[in-house]
Design an enzyme around this catalytic site. Structure first.
Site, PDB file in Angstrom:
ATOM      1  CE1 TYR A 128      12.406 112.126  93.187  1.00  0.00           C
ATOM      2  CE2 TYR A 128      10.338 110.937  93.428  1.00  0.00           C
ATOM      3  CZ  TYR A 128      11.471 111.239  92.690  1.00  0.00           C
ATOM      4  OH  TYR A 128      11.667 110.651  91.471  1.00  0.00           O
ATOM      5  CE1 TYR A 167       7.137 108.477  92.372  1.00  0.00           C
ATOM      6  CE2 TYR A 167       9.461 107.888  92.444  1.00  0.00           C
ATOM      7  CZ  TYR A 167       8.429 108.585  91.864  1.00  0.00           C
ATOM      8  OH  TYR A 167       8.663 109.377  90.775  1.00  0.00           O
ATOM      9  NE  ARG A 177       6.607 106.115  87.038  1.00  0.00           N
ATOM     10  CZ  ARG A 177       7.705 106.629  86.479  1.00  0.00           C
ATOM     11  NH1 ARG A 177       8.197 107.762  86.885  1.00  0.00           N
ATOM     12  NH2 ARG A 177       8.305 106.014  85.481  1.00  0.00           N
ATOM     13  CG  HIS A 180      12.295 106.844  88.171  1.00  0.00           C
ATOM     14  ND1 HIS A 180      11.172 106.344  88.788  1.00  0.00           N
ATOM     15  CD2 HIS A 180      12.254 108.187  88.369  1.00  0.00           C
ATOM     16  CE1 HIS A 180      10.481 107.327  89.320  1.00  0.00           C
ATOM     17  NE2 HIS A 180      11.118 108.466  89.100  1.00  0.00           N
ATOM     18  CG  HIS A 182      13.564 112.283  87.708  1.00  0.00           C
ATOM     19  ND1 HIS A 182      12.472 112.408  86.879  1.00  0.00           N
ATOM     20  CD2 HIS A 182      13.114 111.670  88.824  1.00  0.00           C
ATOM     21  CE1 HIS A 182      11.404 111.900  87.484  1.00  0.00           C
ATOM     22  NE2 HIS A 182      11.769 111.447  88.666  1.00  0.00           N
TER      23      HIS A 182
HETATM   24 FE   FE2 Z   1      10.511 110.283  89.991  1.00  0.00          FE
END
Ligand code: FE2
Length: 261
Positions: A128, A167, A177, A180, A182
Site C-alpha cells: 500500500y 501481503y 492476506r 483483495h 477494498h
Molecule cells: Fe487490504
C-alpha cells in the site's frame, strides 16, 4: 527471515495454531447448522477483532441528523478518469492490468443507480502507498491504488486497475492476506454505508486467512469472490473480472468494519 524478527515474534501464534482455531470454529458452525451471512465481529483467530467488536447493542442513529453530515455527490464531482487507476501518473504501473466490473443491486435485484463506489488496494507487489504499511516490497511510483466512480443507470460500475498482490500482516507469524480490493459504497442512505473486500477466484490463501474465514458460511464467502469473465477481458490489453454487490436482503454482500488490513 532474520533472527531479530524471529525472536521478537516468539509470543505470536503460528499459522498452524491459527488454522487449527479456524478449523474448530468451522466444525462448530457446521454442527450448529444455523446459517450466518455476515462476518463474525468476535472471531478469535482474527486477533484484533476480539478487542474491537462491540459488547453493547447498537444505538439507533437519527438518519436525518446523520445525513446533514453526509457528503453529497453529483456527476460533476466524479471525473470518469478516476475509475482508471492506471492513468493517475506519468508512467504505466507494474503488474497485471485488469478491468473489474459489476452491478450494484438492492435486495430485490433492482439496480442502484448513480451510486458512489470507491476502491483502494495494494499494488502488484502487495504494497500500500500509506506509511502504516511497512511490508518490504517496492512502492510503485505509477500506482496510488485509489479510485472511484458512479454506477450508471443500470447499476454498473467499472474500474481499470492492476491486480493487487498478497501481503503479510501481523495477526500471527507468517500471516498473509489473500489478494483483495477494498470497496466502499454509500448506499441509498448514509446509514447503509458498506465497506467490504473483493477477492480473486482460487486464491491459495483463502483457507489460511482469518479475515476471510470470519465469514463462517461458504456461500456468504463466495459472494466476496469475483468471477473471471473472458467477455470483460480485452484483446491484447487486459484481463477481466466481474463482481456484483448486493446492498440489502438475504443475499447481501458480507460487509466489514472499516479498519481492516
Ligand atoms: Fe487490504
Amino acid at each position: 527471515m532474520n533472527d531479530n524478527r524471529a525472536s521478537s515474534d516468539a509470543a505470536v501464534s503460528t499459522q498452524a495454531e491459527v488454522s487449527e482455531e479456524i478449523r474448530q470454529i468451522t466444525k462448530a458452525y457446521e454442527r450448529d447448522g444455523v446459517e450466518e451471512t455476515q462476518p463474525r465481529l468476535d472471531y478469535p483467530p482474527y486477533r484484533s477483532s476480539v478487542l474491537r467488536h462491540p459488547t453493547k447493542d447498537l444505538h439507533h442513529a437519527d438518519p436525518e441528523g446523520i445525513e446533514l453530515w453526509a457528503p453529497v455527490f453529483g456527476h460533476q464531482d466524479v471525473d470518469p478518469l478516476e475509475a482508471d487507476l492506471t492513468l493517475q501518473h506519468r508512467g504505466e504501473p507494474v503488474g497485471e492490468r485488469m478491468i473489474v466490473t459489476g452491478r450494484v443491486l438492492d435486495g430485490d435485484g433492482r439496480p442502484v443507480r448513480h451510486q458512489l463506489v470507491e476502491i483502494w488496494q495494494a499494488n502488484a507487489g502487495g504494497r500500500y502507498i500509506h506509511k502504516r504499511d511497512q511490508h518490504p516490497a517496492a512502492i510503485d511510483p505509477n500506482f496510488t491504488g485509489v479510485g472511484r466512480c458512479l454506477t450508471d443507470a443500470d447499476g454498473n460500475y467499472s474500474f481499470t486497475t492492476i491486480k493487487p498482490g498478497p501481503y503479510p500482516w501481523k495477526n500471527h507469524r507468517n500471516a498473509w492476506r489473500p489478494a483483495h480490493i477494498h470497496f466502499s459504497l454509500f448506499g441509498t442512505e448514509f446509514t447503509q454505508r458498506m465497506i467490504t473486500q473483493m477477492y480473486f477466484p482460487g486464491d491459495p490463501l483463502f483457507a489460511l486467512d482469518p479475515i476471510y474465514q470470519a465469514i463462517t458460511d461458504q456461500r456468504a464467502r463466495d459472494r466476496l469472490v469475483a468471477t473471471y469473465d473472458h467477455d470483460v477481458t480485452q484483446h491484447e490489453w487486459c484481463t477481466g473480472y466481474r463482481w456484483d454487490i448486493v446492498l440489502t436482503g438475504t443475499h447481501r454482500t458480507p460487509l466489514e468494519e472499516e479498519d481492516h488490513a
